[in-house]
Every structure is written in C-alpha cells, then in structure tokens.
Design a protein around this motif. Structure first.
Motif, PDB file in Angstrom:
ATOM      1  N   GLY A   1       0.833  -1.202   0.000  1.00  0.00           N
ATOM      2  CA  GLY A   1       0.000   0.000   0.000  1.00  0.00           C
ATOM      3  C   GLY A   1       0.859   1.241   0.000  1.00  0.00           C
ATOM      4  O   GLY A   1       1.903   1.276   0.652  1.00  0.00           O
ATOM      5  N   THR A   2       0.441   2.264  -0.741  1.00  0.00           N
ATOM      6  CA  THR A   2       1.058   3.577  -0.599  1.00  0.00           C
ATOM      7  C   THR A   2       0.265   4.317   0.479  1.00  0.00           C
ATOM      8  O   THR A   2      -0.972   4.279   0.486  1.00  0.00           O
ATOM      9  N   ALA A   3       0.996   4.976   1.382  1.00  0.00           N
ATOM     10  CA  ALA A   3       0.346   5.565   2.565  1.00  0.00           C
ATOM     11  C   ALA A   3      -0.291   6.911   2.234  1.00  0.00           C
ATOM     12  O   ALA A   3       0.112   7.955   2.754  1.00  0.00           O
ATOM     13  N   PHE A   4      -1.308   6.864   1.378  1.00  0.00           N
ATOM     14  CA  PHE A   4      -2.124   8.058   1.125  1.00  0.00           C
ATOM     15  C   PHE A   4      -3.150   8.130   2.254  1.00  0.00           C
ATOM     16  O   PHE A   4      -4.315   7.756   2.084  1.00  0.00           O
ATOM     17  N   ASP A   5      -2.681   8.613   3.385  1.00  0.00           N
ATOM     18  CA  ASP A   5      -3.543   8.568   4.574  1.00  0.00           C
ATOM     19  C   ASP A   5      -4.801   9.416   4.426  1.00  0.00           C
ATOM     20  O   ASP A   5      -5.818   9.151   5.058  1.00  0.00           O
ATOM     21  N   GLN A   6      -4.749  10.450   3.573  1.00  0.00           N
ATOM     22  CA  GLN A   6      -5.902  11.351   3.453  1.00  0.00           C
ATOM     23  C   GLN A   6      -7.163  10.648   2.970  1.00  0.00           C
ATOM     24  O   GLN A   6      -8.262  11.041   3.302  1.00  0.00           O
ATOM     25  N   ARG A   7      -6.996   9.611   2.191  1.00  0.00           N
ATOM     26  CA  ARG A   7      -8.193   8.919   1.704  1.00  0.00           C
ATOM     27  C   ARG A   7      -8.915   8.202   2.842  1.00  0.00           C
ATOM     28  O   ARG A   7     -10.078   7.831   2.712  1.00  0.00           O
ATOM     29  N   HIS A   8      -8.195   7.987   3.961  1.00  0.00           N
ATOM     30  CA  HIS A   8      -8.804   7.296   5.106  1.00  0.00           C
ATOM     31  C   HIS A   8      -9.387   8.265   6.133  1.00  0.00           C
ATOM     32  O   HIS A   8     -10.014   7.820   7.099  1.00  0.00           O
ATOM     33  N   HIS A   9      -9.126   9.561   5.979  1.00  0.00           N
ATOM     34  CA  HIS A   9      -9.664  10.522   6.954  1.00  0.00           C
ATOM     35  C   HIS A   9     -11.188  10.360   6.993  1.00  0.00           C
ATOM     36  O   HIS A   9     -11.840  10.389   5.934  1.00  0.00           O
ATOM     37  N   PRO A  10     -11.773  10.202   8.185  1.00  0.00           N
ATOM     38  CA  PRO A  10     -13.220   9.971   8.243  1.00  0.00           C
ATOM     39  C   PRO A  10     -14.041  11.049   7.528  1.00  0.00           C
ATOM     40  O   PRO A  10     -15.091  10.731   6.944  1.00  0.00           O
ATOM     41  N   ALA A  11     -13.576  12.296   7.529  1.00  0.00           N
ATOM     42  CA  ALA A  11     -14.320  13.350   6.818  1.00  0.00           C
ATOM     43  C   ALA A  11     -14.295  13.095   5.312  1.00  0.00           C
ATOM     44  O   ALA A  11     -15.293  13.335   4.609  1.00  0.00           O
ATOM     45  N   HIS A  12     -13.181  12.587   4.815  1.00  0.00           N
ATOM     46  CA  HIS A  12     -13.079  12.340   3.375  1.00  0.00           C
ATOM     47  C   HIS A  12     -13.864  11.090   2.978  1.00  0.00           C
ATOM     48  O   HIS A  12     -14.398  11.020   1.868  1.00  0.00           O
ATOM     49  N   VAL A  13     -13.931  10.133   3.889  1.00  0.00           N
ATOM     50  CA  VAL A  13     -14.776   8.953   3.632  1.00  0.00           C
ATOM     51  C   VAL A  13     -16.242   9.398   3.561  1.00  0.00           C
ATOM     52  O   VAL A  13     -16.993   8.986   2.668  1.00  0.00           O
ATOM     53  N   ALA A  14     -16.646  10.289   4.488  1.00  0.00           N
ATOM     54  CA  ALA A  14     -18.024  10.808   4.477  1.00  0.00           C
ATOM     55  C   ALA A  14     -18.289  11.630   3.217  1.00  0.00           C
ATOM     56  O   ALA A  14     -19.376  11.575   2.631  1.00  0.00           O
TER      57      ALA A  14
ATOM     58  N   THR B   1     -14.017  20.225   9.720  1.00  0.00           N
ATOM     59  CA  THR B   1     -15.468  20.330   9.507  1.00  0.00           C
ATOM     60  C   THR B   1     -15.817  19.926   8.084  1.00  0.00           C
ATOM     61  O   THR B   1     -14.985  20.027   7.175  1.00  0.00           O
ATOM     62  N   LEU B   2     -17.051  19.476   7.918  1.00  0.00           N
ATOM     63  CA  LEU B   2     -17.548  19.105   6.596  1.00  0.00           C
ATOM     64  C   LEU B   2     -18.968  19.647   6.474  1.00  0.00           C
ATOM     65  O   LEU B   2     -19.825  19.299   7.290  1.00  0.00           O
ATOM     66  N   VAL B   3     -19.193  20.536   5.515  1.00  0.00           N
ATOM     67  CA  VAL B   3     -20.536  21.102   5.351  1.00  0.00           C
ATOM     68  C   VAL B   3     -20.992  20.991   3.910  1.00  0.00           C
ATOM     69  O   VAL B   3     -20.182  20.926   2.982  1.00  0.00           O
ATOM     70  N   ARG B   4     -22.329  20.975   3.780  1.00  0.00           N
ATOM     71  CA  ARG B   4     -22.941  20.967   2.451  1.00  0.00           C
ATOM     72  C   ARG B   4     -23.768  22.222   2.298  1.00  0.00           C
ATOM     73  O   ARG B   4     -24.539  22.580   3.184  1.00  0.00           O
ATOM     74  N   ARG B   5     -23.559  22.902   1.165  1.00  0.00           N
ATOM     75  CA  ARG B   5     -24.414  24.039   0.811  1.00  0.00           C
ATOM     76  C   ARG B   5     -25.261  23.590  -0.363  1.00  0.00           C
ATOM     77  O   ARG B   5     -24.751  22.995  -1.318  1.00  0.00           O
ATOM     78  N   CYS B   6     -26.553  23.882  -0.284  1.00  0.00           N
ATOM     79  CA  CYS B   6     -27.470  23.436  -1.330  1.00  0.00           C
ATOM     80  C   CYS B   6     -27.591  24.515  -2.404  1.00  0.00           C
ATOM     81  O   CYS B   6     -27.678  25.712  -2.085  1.00  0.00           O
ATOM     82  N   ALA B   7     -27.612  24.113  -3.650  1.00  0.00           N
ATOM     83  CA  ALA B   7     -27.714  25.077  -4.749  1.00  0.00           C
ATOM     84  C   ALA B   7     -29.036  25.833  -4.706  1.00  0.00           C
ATOM     85  O   ALA B   7     -29.155  26.931  -5.259  1.00  0.00           O
ATOM     86  N   ALA B   8     -30.031  25.261  -4.028  1.00  0.00           N
ATOM     87  CA  ALA B   8     -31.336  25.933  -3.927  1.00  0.00           C
ATOM     88  C   ALA B   8     -31.385  26.911  -2.761  1.00  0.00           C
ATOM     89  O   ALA B   8     -32.434  27.470  -2.452  1.00  0.00           O
ATOM     90  N   GLY B   9     -30.275  27.107  -2.073  1.00  0.00           N
ATOM     91  CA  GLY B   9     -30.238  28.009  -0.916  1.00  0.00           C
ATOM     92  C   GLY B   9     -30.476  27.245   0.372  1.00  0.00           C
ATOM     93  O   GLY B   9     -30.403  26.020   0.402  1.00  0.00           O
TER      94      GLY B   9
END
Ligand SMILES: NC(=O)c1ccc[n+]([C@@H]2O[C@H](COP(=O)([O-])OP(=O)(O)OC[C@H]3O[C@@H](n4cnc5c(N)ncnc54)[C@H](O)[C@@H]3O)[C@@H](O)[C@H]2O)c1
Length: 336
Positions: A119-132, A272-280
């Motif tokens: 495995g190549t240690a691309f740890d960022q792909r395992h960050h729980p925020a990135h998994v979400a 943090t992880l946030v979603r902004r909706c295109a409809a406002g």
C-alpha cells in the motif's frame, strides 16, 4: 498471518512515524514492535517508546518481530526497504510519494508485483471526513460533480524542523525529495480526487514557483487537471503559507450543491464538513468520526487488508498516478 494484535515494524522513525503513524497503529489496535533506522537519535527515541531497535531493515525483518512493515524514510530511501520486505514476503505500507523519481517508483512496482500486499500511505483517503465526503458524492448529495478544488499549504523554510529540535531537512534537497512542495503535498490531493470522484485523472498540468525560500526546490505550485468524464481539478499546494492562515480546504462543486471540508487535510483528526445546497438554505454539517486520525484509520485499513479483508490498496493505480504526475512535474520544472 497472526490472529492476535498485529505487530508492525517501522523503517524510518522520524516525524511522521513517531508523531503520527505509531500512535495511529496503537489506536487501531496494532503493536509497534520494531524500528529500523540508521540514526542513533531516532533509534534512541524508539527505544524510549519501548520498541526493539535495529540499524537496518534486514536485521529487523530477520528478528521475526514484524507481521507488517511501514516505511517512512526520506523519499529516495523508500525503494530499498520495500524491496527487502517484498523479498521477505512481509506486507508493506510505504509513505508517499512512491519514490523520489519515476524510475524508483517503477522499480518498486516491479519489486511488489505478485501476491504481496503493498500500500502507498495516502492517509488522506482514510480521513473519516473524506470517507463521508466520498459517500455523500456517491449518494448524489450534490448531483453531477463539476469541479474539485484544494488548498493544502504549510510553511517549510530551509531550516524547518517538525519539533524545534535539530532536523535533517531532506525536503529541500532535490535528489532526496524528488522536488519540493509539490511532490510532498500534491499527491495527497491527486489521490483524493481519484478516490472521491471514483475515476482517474486523465490530464494534469502544473505551474511551479520558487518564490520565498532560498532552496533549490519549488516552494509552491498550482495544479490543474480533469477526469475522463470531465470533472475539473485544481489544487494549490505550498511551503510558503504561514501556518496561522487558512490553508487546508477541499471543495467539491456539483450541479446541486457544494461540499466543503475545512482543516481535514493534514495529519490530525477532526475538521469540519458542510454541504451548501444550490437551492439556498442553511449550511448542513455532515457527521463523521472526529476522533479518529487519518493514520489510525489507515493502519486499521491495512491490518484488515493483511487479514484478507476487502481493501483499496493498489500499486498499479498508484503507479499510474505517479506517471501522470511525473510527466506534468518534469515539464513544469523546465520553467522553474
Ligand atoms: N502522509 C503524511 O501526512 C506525511 C507527513 C510527513 C511525511 N510523510 C512522508 O514520510 C516520509 C518521512 O518523512 P518525515 O517527515 O517523517 O522525515 P524525517 O526526516 O522526520 O524522518 C525520516 C527518518 O528516516 C530515517 N532514515 C533515513 N534514511 C533511512 C534509511 N535508509 N533506512 C531507514 N531509515 C532511514 C531518518 O534517520 C529519520 O529517522 C517521507 O516519505 C514523507 O514524504 C508523509
């Protein structure tokens, strides 16, 4: 493979191994049993942490103390220990980039060809925020994806040290690092793009600068690319951004919204992880496990893989990315 807690050997007990991966291994239920490092200072620090120490990887592998190995040496010193692990049949997780040069990466791919788990240690792909984030994209939270934009920057000057003590700053040495800020930082974002978007990048170009620091490698770069289906990719990585400034941000724009991860890229848990909706409407915070570091999640994933579980480690894919990256980086350095 051992049924109980898995025992890890670490080759190169410097900053990332000592401060991030070793704690991650322990948090994931593994044991750090051995360290191989030519530096007496690094071995002394490992011995203080209760680990058996060896001056070279051959002696460490011969000790029989390692079910798995993690390689965290300077970039030009990845190949030899990975080769040794492959010869001994020990699964090996190696830090990014695969090598300081494409030739080293190709040689490593040859060394691990076959059934060995690499495995190549691309740890960022395992960050729980990135998994979400990946899950939200796959579930259509923002519709068809249009673009992904990353800022991942820090401050690395010629005398940089991770902990205030004397440090061998190989990052400023083109032969040992293979480049500067861009080879060090950008591959995380490139790998993340492929993981989050679920398809490879097919085009990439890079603009480099040597703007602030008096060393012979790039201290900043801007990358642009696209995937086969047409998602645009942009990433600004730098060694010349003050640490107190906002400098870790990942956005994915879709036809129906925007996902923004702030302070998730890097070695620590949370952000943090946030979603902004295109409809406002209000920002929606997306939940993820903020107590698990990307290194702990990576260690857990590699141990699951070593026990025969499903996994996402692939040298062939990592090598394809390295080839794409190397073409663009080689071209960019002509103008530096
Ligand atoms: N994923 C991440 O977030 C992340 C973060 C930092 C570093 N890294 C990667 O980890 C690797 C190490 O970086 P670092 O910052 O910990 O470096 P470092 O200089 O702090 O530590 C390197 C260690 O390797 C040892 N070493 C040197 N040559 C060796 C050899 N031939 N065999 C065994 N040990 C050897 C050194 O003595 C030192 O203890 C690099 O490839 C880097 O790109 C990844």
């Amino acid at each position: 493979m051992a049924r109980g807690a898995m025992r890890w050997g670490i080759v190169g007990y410097g900053w990332v191994a000592r401060d991030h991966m070793a704690p991650g291994i322990r948090a994931a239920g593994g044991i750090v049993s051995a360290v191989a490092d030519p530096s007496a200072r690094s071995r002394a620090r490992a011995a203080d942490d209760g680990v058996a120490v060896f001056a070279d990887v051959g002696a460490m592998l011969a000790s029989g103390l390692c079910d798995l190995v993690y390689v965290a040496t300077p970039n030009d010193a990845h190949l030899a220990p990975v080769r040794a692990c492959a010869a001994a049949g020990v699964p090996v997780l190696c830090e990014k980039p695969i090598g300081a040069t494409l030739e080293q990466a190709e040689a490593m791919a040859d060394a691990v060809a076959g059934p060995l788990l690499y495995g190549t240690a691309f740890d960022q792909r395992h960050h729980p925020a990135h998994v979400a984030l990946a899950q939200a994209i796959a579930e259509g939270a923002i519709g068809r994806v249009v673009a992904m934009r990353i800022v991942y920057a820090c401050w690395v000057d010629p005398g940089w040290t991770p902990d205030g003590t004397a440090h061998d700053n190989w990052r400023a040495d083109p032969a040992r690092a293979g480049g500067g800020a861009v080879i060090d930082l950008a591959l995380h974002g490139l790998d993340l793009a492929e993981r989050l978007l679920g398809e490879p990048l097919v085009g990439l170009s890079i603009a480099l600068q040597r703007r602030i620091h008096a060393y012979p490698v790039d201290d900043g770069g801007m990358l642009t690319g696209r995937t086969g289906s047409g998602v645009l990719f942009q990433s600004h990585v730098a060694y010349n951004c003050a640490e107190v400034l906002p400098r870790r941000r990942l956005e994915v724009l879709g036809e129906r919204g925007l996902l923004v991860a702030t302070d998730t890229m890097g070695q620590t848990a949370g952000g943090t992880l946030v979603r902004r909706c295109a409809a406002g409407g209000p920002r929606e915070a997306l939940a993820f496990d903020a107590g698990t570091t990307p290194f702990a999640a990576q260690a857990a994933a590699f141990m699951r893989a070593a026990r025969g579980g499903a996994h996402d480690f692939s040298m062939l894919r990592d090598l394809a990315l390295m080839r794409l990256f190397d073409r663009a980086y080689t071209e960019a350095r002509r103008w530096l």
